[in-house]
Design a protein around this motif. Structure first.
Motif, PDB file in Angstrom:
ATOM      1  N   TYR A  25       0.836  -1.205   0.000  1.00 44.98           N
ATOM      2  CA  TYR A  25       0.000   0.000   0.000  1.00 44.98           C
ATOM      3  C   TYR A  25       0.872   1.257   0.000  1.00 44.98           C
ATOM      4  CZ  TYR A  25      -3.226   3.452   2.036  1.00 44.98           C
ATOM      5  OH  TYR A  25      -3.958   4.571   2.303  1.00 44.98           O
ATOM      6  N   VAL A  26       1.848   1.297   0.879  1.00 41.22           N
ATOM      7  CA  VAL A  26       2.746   2.454   0.973  1.00 41.22           C
ATOM      8  C   VAL A  26       3.581   2.585  -0.298  1.00 41.22           C
ATOM      9  CG1 VAL A  26       4.747   3.382   2.209  1.00 41.22           C
ATOM     10  CG2 VAL A  26       2.816   2.449   3.482  1.00 41.22           C
ATOM     11  N   ASN A  27       4.114   1.471  -0.787  1.00 43.63           N
ATOM     12  CA  ASN A  27       4.942   1.515  -1.992  1.00 43.63           C
ATOM     13  C   ASN A  27       4.151   1.950  -3.221  1.00 43.63           C
ATOM     14  OD1 ASN A  27       7.256   0.764  -0.651  1.00 43.63           O
ATOM     15  ND2 ASN A  27       7.013  -1.403  -1.117  1.00 43.63           N
ATOM     16  N   PHE A  28       2.899   1.524  -3.307  1.00 41.66           N
ATOM     17  CA  PHE A  28       2.064   1.929  -4.441  1.00 41.66           C
ATOM     18  C   PHE A  28       1.895   3.443  -4.479  1.00 41.66           C
ATOM     19  CE2 PHE A  28      -2.175   3.069  -6.023  1.00 41.66           C
ATOM     20  CZ  PHE A  28      -2.032   2.686  -7.350  1.00 41.66           C
ATOM     21  N   TYR A  29       1.595   4.039  -3.339  1.00 41.34           N
ATOM     22  CA  TYR A  29       1.403   5.485  -3.323  1.00 41.34           C
ATOM     23  C   TYR A  29       2.717   6.240  -3.485  1.00 41.34           C
ATOM     24  CZ  TYR A  29      -3.502   4.984  -2.565  1.00 41.34           C
ATOM     25  OH  TYR A  29      -4.821   4.680  -2.746  1.00 41.34           O
ATOM     26  N   LEU A  77       5.181   5.117  -5.415  1.00 44.06           N
ATOM     27  CA  LEU A  77       5.418   4.991  -6.850  1.00 44.06           C
ATOM     28  C   LEU A  77       4.530   5.940  -7.643  1.00 44.06           C
ATOM     29  CD1 LEU A  77       6.854   3.385  -9.134  1.00 44.06           C
ATOM     30  CD2 LEU A  77       4.881   1.860  -9.090  1.00 44.06           C
ATOM     31  N   LEU A  78       3.285   6.038  -7.244  1.00 44.06           N
ATOM     32  CA  LEU A  78       2.359   6.944  -7.914  1.00 44.06           C
ATOM     33  C   LEU A  78       2.818   8.398  -7.780  1.00 44.06           C
ATOM     34  CD1 LEU A  78      -0.344   6.776  -9.453  1.00 44.06           C
ATOM     35  CD2 LEU A  78      -1.473   7.227  -7.275  1.00 44.06           C
ATOM     36  N   PHE A 138       5.938   8.916  -9.976  1.00 43.16           N
ATOM     37  CA  PHE A 138       5.547   8.950 -11.384  1.00 43.16           C
ATOM     38  C   PHE A 138       4.888  10.282 -11.736  1.00 43.16           C
ATOM     39  CE2 PHE A 138       2.495   8.008 -14.805  1.00 43.16           C
ATOM     40  CZ  PHE A 138       3.399   7.645 -15.787  1.00 43.16           C
ATOM     41  N   ALA A 139       3.993  10.765 -10.887  1.00 45.08           N
ATOM     42  CA  ALA A 139       3.305  12.030 -11.160  1.00 45.08           C
ATOM     43  C   ALA A 139       4.290  13.195 -11.193  1.00 45.08           C
ATOM     44  CB  ALA A 139       2.227  12.271 -10.109  1.00 45.08           C
ATOM     45  N   ILE A 140       5.218  13.214 -10.260  1.00 46.58           N
ATOM     46  CA  ILE A 140       6.210  14.295 -10.239  1.00 46.58           C
ATOM     47  C   ILE A 140       7.125  14.202 -11.455  1.00 46.58           C
ATOM     48  CG2 ILE A 140       8.221  15.185  -8.992  1.00 46.58           C
ATOM     49  CD1 ILE A 140       6.698  14.421  -6.395  1.00 46.58           C
ATOM     50  N   SER A 141       7.515  12.984 -11.821  1.00 44.85           N
ATOM     51  CA  SER A 141       8.383  12.804 -12.992  1.00 44.85           C
ATOM     52  C   SER A 141       7.697  13.273 -14.266  1.00 44.85           C
ATOM     53  CB  SER A 141       8.773  11.334 -13.146  1.00 44.85           C
ATOM     54  OG  SER A 141       9.484  10.892 -12.033  1.00 44.85           O
ATOM     55  N   VAL A 142       6.430  12.938 -14.421  1.00 45.21           N
ATOM     56  CA  VAL A 142       5.690  13.365 -15.611  1.00 45.21           C
ATOM     57  C   VAL A 142       5.515  14.880 -15.612  1.00 45.21           C
ATOM     58  CG1 VAL A 142       3.418  13.268 -16.725  1.00 45.21           C
ATOM     59  CG2 VAL A 142       4.534  11.177 -15.972  1.00 45.21           C
ATOM     60  N   PHE A 143       5.319  15.449 -14.456  1.00 45.99           N
ATOM     61  CA  PHE A 143       5.163  16.904 -14.370  1.00 45.99           C
ATOM     62  C   PHE A 143       6.462  17.618 -14.740  1.00 45.99           C
ATOM     63  CE2 PHE A 143       5.273  20.882 -11.900  1.00 45.99           C
ATOM     64  CZ  PHE A 143       4.160  21.498 -12.452  1.00 45.99           C
ATOM     65  N   VAL A 144       7.593  17.091 -14.277  1.00 48.35           N
ATOM     66  CA  VAL A 144       8.881  17.736 -14.531  1.00 48.35           C
ATOM     67  C   VAL A 144       9.387  17.428 -15.939  1.00 48.35           C
ATOM     68  CG1 VAL A 144      11.306  17.819 -13.810  1.00 48.35           C
ATOM     69  CG2 VAL A 144       9.497  17.772 -12.098  1.00 48.35           C
TER      70      VAL A 144
END
Length: 135
Positions: free
Chosen positions: A68-72, A74-75, A78-84
């Motif tokens: 559960y912790v790892n999923f969030y 990773l999410l 991923f969101a920060i990487s896509v934003f940057v």
């Protein structure tokens, strides 16, 4: 939030363990004597009961919480990487494909290791039950 997650996982773990134990006992009690009890050593039964229930009570709860912790995490990454760096979306399908292929390749080895562990543990449990019973 952490306390709520731990409470929920513990609650479902307890109920899952209780239900699994009841179903296992029901099936063992209803098993035919000549096909099951004469063929299956007591060590195998003890191994299945102790291993399956301990996995649900301890390991599974920890793994679900960690997942559960790892999923969030990773999410979020991923969101920060896509934003940057938006072009990272082009690489993502390839990385995901490689990850899935590696997972599929390793799952058979994991199952085989679990089977070998179970086979090596059964004689010890059988010996211990015989010692306790005085046979």
């Amino acid at each position: 939030m952490v306390y709520l997650r731990v409470f929920i996982l513990t609650y479902f773990s307890y109920n899952g363990t209780k239900q699994l134990h009841e179903e296992m006992m029901d099936r063992v009690i209803k098993a035919p004597v000549n096909n099951f009890y004469d063929v299956t050593p007591l060590g195998h039964l003890l191994n299945r009961f102790s291993k399956d229930l301990s996995v649900i009570e301890s390991t599974l709860v920890f793994e679900i919480g960690t997942g559960y912790v790892n999923f969030y995490n990773l999410l979020s990454v991923f969101a920060i990487s896509v934003f940057v760096v938006p072009w990272i979306l082009l690489i993502f399908p390839f990385v995901l494909t490689i990850t899935v292929l590696l997972y599929r390749a390793s799952i058979s080895a994991t199952k085989e290791m679990a089977r070998i562990e179970s086979v090596t543990r059964s004689p010890l449990l059988s010996f211990l039950s015989e010692v306790i019973n005085g046979q």
